[in-house]
Design a protein around this motif. Structure first.
Motif, mmCIF file in Angstrom:
data_model
loop_
_atom_site.group_PDB
_atom_site.id
_atom_site.type_symbol
_atom_site.label_atom_id
_atom_site.label_comp_id
_atom_site.label_asym_id
_atom_site.label_seq_id
_atom_site.Cartn_x
_atom_site.Cartn_y
_atom_site.Cartn_z
ATOM 1 N N GLU A 98 -5.406 6.067 5.626
ATOM 2 C CA GLU A 98 -5.666 5.543 4.476
ATOM 3 C C GLU A 98 -5.487 3.994 5.279
ATOM 4 O O GLU A 98 -6.491 3.626 4.323
ATOM 5 C CB GLU A 98 -4.741 5.617 3.997
ATOM 6 C CG GLU A 98 -4.218 5.035 2.941
ATOM 7 C CD GLU A 98 -6.088 4.117 1.512
ATOM 8 O OE1 GLU A 98 -6.562 5.538 1.644
ATOM 9 O OE2 GLU A 98 -4.916 3.574 1.111
ATOM 10 N N HIS A 115 0.243 -1.218 -0.093
ATOM 11 C CA HIS A 115 0.586 -0.407 0.485
ATOM 12 C C HIS A 115 1.089 1.522 -0.007
ATOM 13 O O HIS A 115 0.260 2.568 -0.591
ATOM 14 C CB HIS A 115 -0.886 -0.062 1.128
ATOM 15 C CG HIS A 115 -2.640 -0.352 1.022
ATOM 16 N ND1 HIS A 115 -2.771 -0.134 0.399
ATOM 17 C CD2 HIS A 115 -2.841 -1.773 1.435
ATOM 18 C CE1 HIS A 115 -4.373 -0.806 0.015
ATOM 19 N NE2 HIS A 115 -4.269 -2.785 1.261
ATOM 20 N N HIS A 171 0.791 4.323 -2.868
ATOM 21 C CA HIS A 171 -0.120 5.716 -2.207
ATOM 22 C C HIS A 171 1.677 6.297 -2.598
ATOM 23 O O HIS A 171 1.183 7.955 -3.519
ATOM 24 C CB HIS A 171 -0.667 5.443 -1.119
ATOM 25 C CG HIS A 171 -1.902 4.654 -0.796
ATOM 26 N ND1 HIS A 171 -3.000 5.463 -1.874
ATOM 27 C CD2 HIS A 171 -1.313 3.395 -0.780
ATOM 28 C CE1 HIS A 171 -3.570 4.504 -2.010
ATOM 29 N NE2 HIS A 171 -3.179 3.171 -0.785
ATOM 30 N N HIS A 193 -8.541 0.851 4.767
ATOM 31 C CA HIS A 193 -8.842 0.041 4.615
ATOM 32 C C HIS A 193 -8.278 -1.896 5.402
ATOM 33 O O HIS A 193 -8.937 -2.892 5.085
ATOM 34 C CB HIS A 193 -7.029 -0.669 4.002
ATOM 35 C CG HIS A 193 -7.831 0.085 2.323
ATOM 36 N ND1 HIS A 193 -7.959 -0.342 1.441
ATOM 37 C CD2 HIS A 193 -6.523 1.176 2.133
ATOM 38 C CE1 HIS A 193 -7.709 -0.223 0.238
ATOM 39 N NE2 HIS A 193 -6.722 1.454 0.300
HETATM 40 ZN ZN LIG Z 1 -4.262 1.711 -0.356
#
Ligand SMILES: [Zn+2]
Length: 100
Positions: free
Chosen positions: A32, A14, A18, A36
């Motif tokens: 963020e 991730h 990002h 998730h």
């Molecule tokens: Zn993410």
């Protein structure tokens, strides 16, 4: 602890993803990742970010925001090529494990 190890690998992916889209910073990433479903605190996240910087996957710039020093991270060329390799692996894993 096995679940945590696997989650930490996903969390790194991730971060790579990002940081390729935009500059990222610790607090923003925590929000963020929480979205998730990953619970990660600064004591875990910040060492991951510095390790990824040491591995040359991320580059770091310190800026002052509201009188506070904040570290911003961006993906490097090495990070991008790792992410590309991992995309193929993520796809393969997804096809085998999820799609069937
Ligand atoms: Zn993410």
């Amino acid at each position: 602890m096995m679940l945590r190890n696997l989650e930490l690998a996903f969390i790194r992916l991730h971060i790579l993803y990002h940081s390729g889209k935009e500059e990222v910073f610790g607090m923003g990433l925590m929000e963020e990742l929480a979205r998730h479903g990953y619970t990660i605190g600064p004591g875990t996240l910040y060492p991951i970010l510095s390790k990824m910087e040491k591995e040359h996957l991320l580059s770091c710039k310190t800026r002052t925001v509201a009188h506070k020093q904040r570290k911003y991270y961006r993906i490097t060329a090495a990070g991008e090529s790792l992410l590309e390799k991992m995309k193929a692996k993520i796809k393969e894993l997804y096809m085998e494990v999820v799609e069937k």
